[in-house]
Design a protein around this motif. Structure first.
Motif, PDB file in Angstrom:
ATOM      1  N   ARG A  41     -36.641 -25.493  15.773  1.00  0.00           N
ATOM      2  CA  ARG A  41     -36.996 -26.083  14.345  1.00  0.00           C
ATOM      3  C   ARG A  41     -38.438 -25.966  14.114  1.00  0.00           C
ATOM      4  NH1 ARG A  41     -33.349 -29.521  12.309  1.00  0.00           N
ATOM      5  NH2 ARG A  41     -32.574 -30.005  14.238  1.00  0.00           N
ATOM      6  N   PHE A  42     -38.539 -25.459  12.875  1.00  0.00           N
ATOM      7  CA  PHE A  42     -39.910 -25.292  12.165  1.00  0.00           C
ATOM      8  C   PHE A  42     -40.216 -26.065  11.351  1.00  0.00           C
ATOM      9  CE2 PHE A  42     -38.567 -21.252  14.503  1.00  0.00           C
ATOM     10  CZ  PHE A  42     -39.827 -21.052  15.299  1.00  0.00           C
ATOM     11  N   SER A  43     -41.456 -26.792  11.135  1.00  0.00           N
ATOM     12  CA  SER A  43     -42.003 -27.447  10.013  1.00  0.00           C
ATOM     13  C   SER A  43     -43.497 -27.321   9.946  1.00  0.00           C
ATOM     14  CB  SER A  43     -41.617 -28.715  10.302  1.00  0.00           C
ATOM     15  OG  SER A  43     -42.109 -29.354  11.538  1.00  0.00           O
ATOM     16  N   THR A  44     -44.401 -27.932   9.200  1.00  0.00           N
ATOM     17  CA  THR A  44     -45.628 -28.001   9.241  1.00  0.00           C
ATOM     18  C   THR A  44     -46.047 -29.656   9.054  1.00  0.00           C
ATOM     19  OG1 THR A  44     -45.685 -27.764   7.011  1.00  0.00           O
ATOM     20  CG2 THR A  44     -45.644 -25.894   8.241  1.00  0.00           C
ATOM     21  N   ASP A  45     -47.476 -29.704   9.506  1.00  0.00           N
ATOM     22  CA  ASP A  45     -48.100 -30.991   9.262  1.00  0.00           C
ATOM     23  C   ASP A  45     -49.046 -30.617   8.091  1.00  0.00           C
ATOM     24  OD1 ASP A  45     -47.546 -32.114  11.455  1.00  0.00           O
ATOM     25  OD2 ASP A  45     -49.233 -31.699  12.772  1.00  0.00           O
ATOM     26  N   ALA A  46     -49.000 -31.441   7.205  1.00  0.00           N
ATOM     27  CA  ALA A  46     -49.727 -31.626   5.674  1.00  0.00           C
ATOM     28  C   ALA A  46     -51.097 -31.480   6.121  1.00  0.00           C
ATOM     29  CB  ALA A  46     -49.055 -32.495   4.859  1.00  0.00           C
ATOM     30  N   ALA A  47     -51.355 -32.117   7.147  1.00  0.00           N
ATOM     31  CA  ALA A  47     -52.921 -32.180   7.329  1.00  0.00           C
ATOM     32  C   ALA A  47     -53.089 -32.539   9.061  1.00  0.00           C
ATOM     33  CB  ALA A  47     -53.593 -33.220   6.706  1.00  0.00           C
ATOM     34  N   ALA A  48     -54.389 -32.477   9.256  1.00  0.00           N
ATOM     35  CA  ALA A  48     -54.377 -32.903  10.692  1.00  0.00           C
ATOM     36  C   ALA A  48     -53.913 -34.385  11.146  1.00  0.00           C
ATOM     37  CB  ALA A  48     -55.988 -32.470  11.193  1.00  0.00           C
ATOM     38  N   GLY A  49     -53.114 -34.280  12.198  1.00  0.00           N
ATOM     39  CA  GLY A  49     -52.853 -35.700  12.457  1.00  0.00           C
ATOM     40  C   GLY A  49     -51.554 -36.147  11.605  1.00  0.00           C
ATOM     41  N   SER A  50     -50.998 -35.692  10.888  1.00  0.00           N
ATOM     42  CA  SER A  50     -49.886 -36.238  10.104  1.00  0.00           C
ATOM     43  C   SER A  50     -48.516 -35.759  10.662  1.00  0.00           C
ATOM     44  CB  SER A  50     -49.985 -35.508   8.829  1.00  0.00           C
ATOM     45  OG  SER A  50     -49.572 -34.145   8.585  1.00  0.00           O
ATOM     46  N   ASN A  94     -28.751  -6.556  18.382  1.00  0.00           N
ATOM     47  CA  ASN A  94     -27.634  -6.637  19.234  1.00  0.00           C
ATOM     48  C   ASN A  94     -28.046  -6.128  20.535  1.00  0.00           C
ATOM     49  OD1 ASN A  94     -27.705  -3.804  18.426  1.00  0.00           O
ATOM     50  ND2 ASN A  94     -25.655  -3.639  18.517  1.00  0.00           N
ATOM     51  N   LEU A  95     -29.171  -5.395  20.782  1.00  0.00           N
ATOM     52  CA  LEU A  95     -29.583  -5.078  21.993  1.00  0.00           C
ATOM     53  C   LEU A  95     -30.112  -6.254  22.930  1.00  0.00           C
ATOM     54  CD1 LEU A  95     -30.261  -3.047  24.485  1.00  0.00           C
ATOM     55  CD2 LEU A  95     -32.625  -2.825  23.119  1.00  0.00           C
ATOM     56  N   GLY A  96     -29.455  -7.068  23.694  1.00  0.00           N
ATOM     57  CA  GLY A  96     -30.088  -7.908  24.545  1.00  0.00           C
ATOM     58  C   GLY A  96     -30.140  -9.315  23.577  1.00  0.00           C
ATOM     59  N   GLY A  97     -29.542  -9.344  22.500  1.00  0.00           N
ATOM     60  CA  GLY A  97     -29.748 -10.500  21.531  1.00  0.00           C
ATOM     61  C   GLY A  97     -31.428 -11.043  21.306  1.00  0.00           C
ATOM     62  N   VAL A  98     -32.176  -9.962  21.410  1.00  0.00           N
ATOM     63  CA  VAL A  98     -33.683 -10.029  21.279  1.00  0.00           C
ATOM     64  C   VAL A  98     -33.943 -10.476  19.795  1.00  0.00           C
ATOM     65  CG1 VAL A  98     -34.230  -8.682  23.165  1.00  0.00           C
ATOM     66  CG2 VAL A  98     -34.165  -7.646  20.884  1.00  0.00           C
ATOM     67  N   ILE A  99     -34.807 -11.521  19.893  1.00  0.00           N
ATOM     68  CA  ILE A  99     -35.359 -12.092  18.470  1.00  0.00           C
ATOM     69  C   ILE A  99     -36.697 -11.439  18.538  1.00  0.00           C
ATOM     70  CG2 ILE A  99     -36.387 -14.050  17.453  1.00  0.00           C
ATOM     71  CD1 ILE A  99     -34.501 -15.939  19.024  1.00  0.00           C
ATOM     72  N   THR A 100     -36.872 -10.266  17.559  1.00  0.00           N
ATOM     73  CA  THR A 100     -37.936  -9.494  17.257  1.00  0.00           C
ATOM     74  C   THR A 100     -39.071 -10.063  16.396  1.00  0.00           C
ATOM     75  OG1 THR A 100     -37.260  -8.470  15.501  1.00  0.00           O
ATOM     76  CG2 THR A 100     -36.443  -7.716  17.498  1.00  0.00           C
ATOM     77  N   SER A 101     -38.593 -10.946  15.436  1.00  0.00           N
ATOM     78  CA  SER A 101     -39.517 -11.790  14.623  1.00  0.00           C
ATOM     79  C   SER A 101     -39.006 -12.836  14.198  1.00  0.00           C
ATOM     80  CB  SER A 101     -40.062 -10.646  13.679  1.00  0.00           C
ATOM     81  OG  SER A 101     -39.184 -10.438  12.697  1.00  0.00           O
ATOM     82  N   ILE A 102     -40.038 -13.629  13.989  1.00  0.00           N
ATOM     83  CA  ILE A 102     -39.552 -15.027  12.933  1.00  0.00           C
ATOM     84  C   ILE A 102     -40.787 -15.441  12.071  1.00  0.00           C
ATOM     85  CG2 ILE A 102     -39.187 -17.800  13.081  1.00  0.00           C
ATOM     86  CD1 ILE A 102     -38.356 -17.154  16.333  1.00  0.00           C
ATOM     87  N   LEU A 103     -40.472 -15.473  10.754  1.00  0.00           N
ATOM     88  CA  LEU A 103     -41.302 -15.667   9.739  1.00  0.00           C
ATOM     89  C   LEU A 103     -41.179 -16.882   9.072  1.00  0.00           C
ATOM     90  CD1 LEU A 103     -41.431 -12.509  10.196  1.00  0.00           C
ATOM     91  CD2 LEU A 103     -42.002 -12.241   7.654  1.00  0.00           C
ATOM     92  N   VAL A 104     -42.270 -17.797   9.475  1.00  0.00           N
ATOM     93  CA  VAL A 104     -42.235 -19.172   8.867  1.00  0.00           C
ATOM     94  C   VAL A 104     -43.593 -19.489   8.432  1.00  0.00           C
ATOM     95  CG1 VAL A 104     -40.696 -20.095  10.679  1.00  0.00           C
ATOM     96  CG2 VAL A 104     -43.093 -20.146  11.153  1.00  0.00           C
ATOM     97  N   PRO A 105     -43.427 -20.536   7.373  1.00  0.00           N
ATOM     98  CA  PRO A 105     -44.726 -20.643   6.472  1.00  0.00           C
ATOM     99  C   PRO A 105     -45.730 -21.543   7.257  1.00  0.00           C
ATOM    100  CG  PRO A 105     -43.006 -22.206   5.845  1.00  0.00           C
ATOM    101  CD  PRO A 105     -42.498 -21.118   6.816  1.00  0.00           C
ATOM    102  N   ASP A 106     -47.017 -21.577   6.688  1.00  0.00           N
ATOM    103  CA  ASP A 106     -47.939 -22.580   7.366  1.00  0.00           C
ATOM    104  C   ASP A 106     -48.107 -23.322   6.244  1.00  0.00           C
ATOM    105  OD1 ASP A 106     -49.467 -21.370   5.171  1.00  0.00           O
ATOM    106  OD2 ASP A 106     -50.964 -20.202   6.560  1.00  0.00           O
ATOM    107  N   ARG A 107     -49.252 -24.477   6.664  1.00  0.00           N
ATOM    108  CA  ARG A 107     -49.070 -25.599   5.670  1.00  0.00           C
ATOM    109  C   ARG A 107     -49.336 -25.163   4.052  1.00  0.00           C
ATOM    110  NH1 ARG A 107     -54.239 -26.960   8.686  1.00  0.00           N
ATOM    111  NH2 ARG A 107     -52.864 -28.594  10.075  1.00  0.00           N
ATOM    112  N   GLN A 108     -50.200 -24.067   4.053  1.00  0.00           N
ATOM    113  CA  GLN A 108     -50.300 -23.333   2.490  1.00  0.00           C
ATOM    114  C   GLN A 108     -48.793 -22.652   1.956  1.00  0.00           C
ATOM    115  OE1 GLN A 108     -53.202 -23.188   4.632  1.00  0.00           O
ATOM    116  NE2 GLN A 108     -53.446 -25.067   3.711  1.00  0.00           N
TER     117      GLN A 108
END
Length: 368
Positions: free
Chosen positions: A348-357, A36-50
């Motif tokens: 919005r977060f997502s992953t590429d299953a493989a390079a170029g996908s 609530n201080l400045g509405g700061v986003i301090t961290s975002i935990l998202v998955p990698d392709r594994q």
């Protein structure tokens, strides 16, 4: 797993008040921490392709660090995101002087803008969505702005692995308003961001002078280092001989988006990190997006066990054009009594299953 939101102490402020950290979780295990201080986003935990979680947002460990030279890490920006030339503008025949905090200019609402204010917080959660609602009244004359401005911001984390941010404001006097969020990202979680592949659907950008104030021109990106209409590594042209890159020590420019319909939520940028496979899409409703390549970060900045070196994070900030109060050819940013300021954005977060996908949803591997 259902969506949830929890809270924990985030440390004292200089005036003795205490800041709180709220952690939003969706049913896939994605986590976003916001104060609530400045509405700061301090961290975002998202998955990698594994499916392994990683923190992709630059930030600090406690409230005290955000009250120092925080480079606006993760903060709500207001009243006006970006720069206003010489901190001055004329409105309805009266000239206003704002706080000067960036050379000769006004930047991101001033030294004590929204990023250093303690907001009233209301957490809530349903099975699918975790929401943090923040409210703040900016009094008449704060940082030089006219009118009492009442601002509400909704952070919403849903099952689509997107953090949605909705802004609303009303004022009792005419005043400039241009709200956004200033999160810094590194989708690899470490190192520099020069290998991240960036796409911005913009045929033009707003070139700047030596003080990073727009000249008023909309310049075509065709054939320049600013052409990200097809994916290109951030570092592929960042050291080209270009006066605009020299002014910003890299990219620190607003892109005029190729919008399909004014006022709708549309893609403003897409970033892919090829090693982790993480993909970030930034969506917004405004006419522009500011791309900043972390050119003023230095080893003096440390947080969460990391050193934030030169170009170790990037920002993509949906917004109106810089210095619009002084440039009538740009869309107006003046909010008047009886009107409502509303805009939305999303990470919005997502992953590429493989390079170029193509990007795809990626489940989170839960630790045992």
């Amino acid at each position: 797993m259902q969506a949830s939101i929890s809270s924990s102490p985030f440390g004292p402020l200089p005036d003795g008040r205490a800041a709180t950290l709220y952690t939003l979780r969706n049913r896939h295990g994605m986590q976003v921490s916001i104060s609530n201080l400045g509405g700061v986003i301090t961290s975002i935990l998202v998955p990698d392709r594994q499916g392994q979680l990683g923190d992709v947002c630059l930030g600090f460990d406690d409230a005290a660090a955000y009250m120092g030279e925080s480079h606006y890490f993760g903060a709500l920006i207001g009243r006006y995101g970006n720069r206003i030339a010489q901190g001055q503008f004329e409105l309805d025949g009266k000239r206003y002087q704002l706080d000067i905090n960036n050379g000769r200019h006004h930047l991101h609402g001033g030294r004590d803008g929204f990023h250093r204010r303690l907001w009233q917080a209301e957490p809530s959660a349903s099975a699918e969505t975790a929401t943090l609602t923040l409210r703040y009244r900016s009094p008449d004359g704060e940082q030089g702005y006219p009118g009492n401005l009442d601002v509400t911001v909704h952070y919403e984390l849903g099952s689509d692995n997107a953090l949605h941010i909705a802004f609303h404001a009303v004022s009792d006097q005419a005043t400039p308003v241009n709200l956004t969020n200033h999160a810094y990202f590194n989708l690899a979680g470490q190192g520099d961001i020069l290998g991240h592949e960036l796409t911005i659907p913009a045929d033009a950008y707003t070139p700047v002078d030596a003080g990073l104030i727009p000249t008023g021109e909309l310049r075509a990106v065709q054939g320049s280092a600013f052409d990200f209409r097809t994916p290109a590594a951030i570092g592929s042209r960042i050291n080209h001989e270009d006066q605009q890159l020299a002014y910003g020590s890299g990219y620190d420019h607003n892109f005029a988006l190729n919008r399909q319909q004014q006022g709708t939520l549309e893609l403003a940028a897409r970033v892919r990190e090829p090693v982790s496979g993480r993909v970030l899409e930034v969506w917004g409703q405004g006419p522009g997006v500011q791309f900043y390549s972390g050119n003023f970060l230095s080893e003096a900045l440390q947080g969460k066990g990391r050193v934030y070196r030169f170009r170790s994070g990037f920002c993509l900030e949906p917004q109106h054009f810089p210095d619009a109060p002084n440039q009538p050819q740009f869309a107006s940013t003046i909010l008047r009594p009886g009107s409502e300021y509303r805009t939305r954005m999303a990470y919005r977060f997502s992953t590429d299953a493989a390079a170029g996908s193509a990007p795809a949803a990626c489940p989170v591997q839960q630790s045992s």
